[in-house]
Design a protein around this motif. Structure first.
Motif, short mmCIF file in Angstrom:
data_model
loop_
_atom_site.label_atom_id
_atom_site.label_comp_id
_atom_site.label_asym_id
_atom_site.label_seq_id
_atom_site.Cartn_x
_atom_site.Cartn_y
_atom_site.Cartn_z
N LEU B 159 -41.08 -63.59 -37.99
CA LEU B 159 -40.58 -63.76 -36.62
C LEU B 159 -39.11 -63.36 -36.53
CD1 LEU B 159 -42.03 -67.34 -36.08
CD2 LEU B 159 -42.92 -65.25 -35.02
N GLY B 160 -38.66 -63.15 -35.31
CA GLY B 160 -37.21 -62.98 -35.07
C GLY B 160 -36.80 -61.64 -34.49
N THR B 161 -37.76 -60.81 -34.05
CA THR B 161 -37.37 -59.47 -33.58
C THR B 161 -36.54 -59.52 -32.30
OG1 THR B 161 -39.33 -59.07 -32.24
CG2 THR B 161 -39.51 -58.51 -34.55
N ALA B 181 -37.25 -55.57 -40.32
CA ALA B 181 -37.87 -55.88 -39.02
C ALA B 181 -38.47 -54.62 -38.41
CB ALA B 181 -36.82 -56.49 -38.08
N ILE B 182 -37.80 -53.49 -38.55
CA ILE B 182 -38.32 -52.24 -37.99
C ILE B 182 -39.64 -51.87 -38.68
CG2 ILE B 182 -37.90 -49.74 -37.80
CD1 ILE B 182 -34.92 -50.47 -37.28
N TYR B 237 -37.59 -62.69 -40.42
CA TYR B 237 -36.92 -61.49 -40.92
C TYR B 237 -35.51 -61.87 -41.35
CZ TYR B 237 -40.68 -58.60 -38.97
OH TYR B 237 -41.89 -58.02 -38.69
N PRO B 238 -34.89 -61.06 -42.23
CA PRO B 238 -33.55 -61.40 -42.70
C PRO B 238 -32.55 -61.54 -41.54
CG PRO B 238 -34.46 -59.61 -44.02
CD PRO B 238 -35.41 -59.85 -42.88
N ARG B 239 -31.67 -62.50 -41.64
CA ARG B 239 -30.51 -62.74 -40.77
C ARG B 239 -30.85 -63.30 -39.39
NH1 ARG B 239 -25.82 -58.50 -41.90
NH2 ARG B 239 -24.70 -60.32 -41.15
N VAL B 240 -32.10 -63.69 -39.19
CA VAL B 240 -32.49 -64.23 -37.88
C VAL B 240 -31.78 -65.56 -37.60
CG1 VAL B 240 -34.42 -65.22 -36.58
CG2 VAL B 240 -34.71 -63.05 -37.78
N TYR B 276 -35.39 -72.27 -30.62
CA TYR B 276 -35.36 -70.95 -29.97
C TYR B 276 -36.05 -69.90 -30.82
CZ TYR B 276 -32.46 -73.18 -26.56
OH TYR B 276 -32.03 -74.02 -25.58
N ILE B 277 -36.01 -70.07 -32.14
CA ILE B 277 -36.69 -69.12 -33.01
C ILE B 277 -38.20 -69.17 -32.75
CG2 ILE B 277 -37.32 -68.66 -35.42
CD1 ILE B 277 -34.39 -69.41 -36.13
N VAL B 278 -38.76 -70.35 -32.55
CA VAL B 278 -40.20 -70.43 -32.30
C VAL B 278 -40.56 -69.96 -30.89
CG1 VAL B 278 -40.69 -72.22 -34.00
CG2 VAL B 278 -40.06 -72.90 -31.69
N CYS B 279 -39.56 -69.75 -30.04
CA CYS B 279 -39.82 -69.23 -28.69
C CYS B 279 -39.31 -67.80 -28.52
CB CYS B 279 -39.14 -70.12 -27.65
SG CYS B 279 -39.89 -71.75 -27.54
N ASP B 280 -38.78 -67.22 -29.59
CA ASP B 280 -38.19 -65.88 -29.51
C ASP B 280 -39.26 -64.84 -29.14
OD1 ASP B 280 -36.22 -63.89 -29.85
OD2 ASP B 280 -36.96 -63.46 -31.87
N PRO B 281 -39.05 -64.08 -28.06
CA PRO B 281 -40.04 -63.05 -27.69
C PRO B 281 -40.13 -62.00 -28.80
CG PRO B 281 -38.22 -63.10 -26.11
CD PRO B 281 -37.90 -64.10 -27.16
#
Lengths: 202, 327
Positions: B159-161, B181-182, B237-240, B276-281
């Motif tokens: 997650l985290g894009t 992430a990409i 993903y890293p740095r999220v 917010y991470i669990v709600c991140d679009p």
């Protein structure tokens, strides 16, 4: 009165970007205006992550966010209470001494490239020094036009105290061109060296 | 659009036409529509397009295509054909557009489908995506409803894009920082979908704009089922986390969290950014799957090596559709 950043009408992440720019430019007291809760929370989050004291006032259709940069000691305790795993650590006691505007002896051009890379890397590092002392040609890293000013400003924003030798600035005739750090004297430099838990000289 | 706004608009419209060939239509929160042709075959229809989320046009094209194709995979289908949808400012240079389309084309080919057309519009801000048609056996459709109490909840991409692309936009990260992430966003959900079908998944959806919790809520019926997820077990993903704590949280994450309101309960040990991470679009997120314990074991076997999947929670009996989030 602090610097005013009017971020009303701007969508995320622009309000945070503007706040970061203002803090980077050295402001110690900011007022940020935003007009939505997302920007309010994100700006608050960012300033808190940078070790600042934040107060939010709701004023009708917008929010006024007061941001004050605190001393490094308070910064650390604030940081620790938020999310310790994400904060770059500012270790009190570790002193980094820059006595030259190049890194290593030998080639001047290579040395300039290395010192810039060193400071950029340091500004992104997890572990930061408590203070940095710049003397002799080291002071030239902190004057206007030097390509190391950005990295040093980033370090200052992260809470690293940068002491720049006043005698050295005078000697090079650049005292009025200091772009980052505080002009210091031999007493303070001596104090810093004695108080250091460890010092690293470059 | 946020889930709340979309809901408001749809309420203004008359209910969709009812026909018995429509196996999945407007009345559910599924990822794609399914229209039955005969005993053996149903068509899966979906469309998705969005503004660039990375600067590299080829990567953007790949991500947009993987994202559009994902809706077919989320229904258990196999993509057959795709049509490009392009909004593009002529000033930006036709070589850029060609790269975007090449990225999309390569991804569609990888899926085994073919690009057979498209439509372009002159627009100030570029947008790209595809309308995809796939096929599925009418008896083997995966839908978002069907999970049972005791089922395991599985996610197939980190997650985290949304947070990372906000940080990219804000200059807090460079494109190099988003490499993982990409790659993740450009990866097809094909193998995960096939494994989910073979392992008899009870329910399936993909994680996109409504965030993990929003899509998870779509998996819960109006009564009788809830779910518990553990934030510390979530793949990121890293740095999220770092970027979220620096305020790089997209407005969509705030909207998604608001929309959940009473349907999500956060334990006190869930951090502020965790909510917010669990709600991140998400863009081109992973599949969200429900498995019985035996199904989970089969899924683990079916997923070929090198394919990520993460056990992130469990479905539980619950009077109301409630998601409990623990630290």
């Amino acid at each position: 009165m602090g610097e005013l950043v009017d971020a009303r009408g701007l969508a995320c992440p622009a309000p945070v970007v503007k706040t970061r720019e203002a803090l980077k430019s050295g402001a110690s007291h900011l007022e940020v205006l935003v007009d939505n809760a997302t920007a309010r929370d994100n700006v608050t989050r960012f300033a808190t992550s940078q070790g600042c004291q934040v107060d939010v006032l709701e004023e009708g259709a917008f929010f006024r966010i007061h941001i004050r940069r605190e001393s490094p000691v308070e910064e650390r305790s604030l940081e620790a209470s938020v999310a310790p795993e994400c904060r770059p650590g500012t270790e009190s006691g570790k002193v980094l001494v820059l006595s030259s505007d190049i890194m290593g002896r030998g080639d001047q051009e290579l040395g300039s490239i290395l010192i810039k890379a060193f400071l950029n890397t340091l500004s992104e590092s997890e572990t930061l020094p408590w203070r940095m002392v710049l003397f002799n040609r080291g002071v030239l890293l902190a004057v206007e036009g030097a390509d190391t000013v950005t990295a040093l400003s980033n370090l200052a924003t992260l809470g690293v105290e940068i002491l720049v030798c006043g005698t050295c600035l005078d000697y090079f005739g650049v005292k009025d061109k200091v772009a980052v750090g505080t002009v210091s004297n031999m007493y303070e430099i001596l104090d810093t060296m004695f108080m250091a838990s460890s010092s690293i000289t470059l | 659009m946020g889930p709340e706004d979309l809901d408001k608009v749809l309420r203004l419209l008359p209910p969709g036409d009812m026909r018995e060939e429509i196996l999945v239509g407007l009345d559910t929160q599924d990822d794609a529509a399914v229209f039955q042709l005969d005993e053996e075959t149903a068509l899966v229809h979906t469309v998705d397009f969005f503004t660039p989320i990375v600067d590299d046009p080829y990567a953007y094209g790949q991500i947009a295509a993987a994202n559009a194709l994902s809706d077919v995979y989320a229904m258990g289908g196999v993509p057959l054909t795709a049509m490009n949808i392009v909004c593009f400012p002529c000033s930006l240079g036709m070589d850029v557009l060609a790269e975007i389309l090449r990225g999309g084309l390569d991804k569609v080919r990888e899926s085994g489908a073919v690009v057979i057309g498209g439509h372009t519009v002159d627009d100030e801000e570029p947008k790209y995506g595809l309308a995809v048609t796939g096929k599925v056996h009418p008896k083997r459709i995966l839908t978002c409803k069907g999970a049972k109490a005791g089922d395991a909840l599985v996610l197939t991409k980190p997650l985290g894009t949304g947070i990372l692309s906000t940080a990219l936009k804000g200059g807090f990260l460079e494109e190099e920082d988003l490499v993982e992430a990409i790659c993740g966003m450009a990866r097809l959900n094909r193998d995960a979908s096939r494994a989910a079908l073979d392992a008899g998944a009870h329910a399936c959806t993909d994680v996109t704009g409504f965030g993990l919790l929003g899509h998870l809520l779509n998996m819960l019926p109006e009564q009788g089922l809830g779910c518990e997820i553990k934030v510390s077990s979530l793949p990121l993903y890293p740095r999220v986390e770092e970027m979220a704590s620096m305020g790089m949280i997209p407005a969509g994450a705030y909207r998604n969290l608001d929309f959940l309101a009473g349907n999500a309960k956060f334990a006190p040990d869930v951090s502020d950014v965790g909510k917010y991470i669990v709600c991140d679009p998400q863009t081109s997120g992973g599949l969200l799957l429900a498995f019985s314990p035996e199904g989970l074991a089969d899924f683990a076997t079916c997923m070929a090596e090198g394919h990520d999947w993460f056990l992130i929670g469990e479905f539980l009996e619950s009077e109301h559709p409630l998601i409990r989030v623990i630290g």
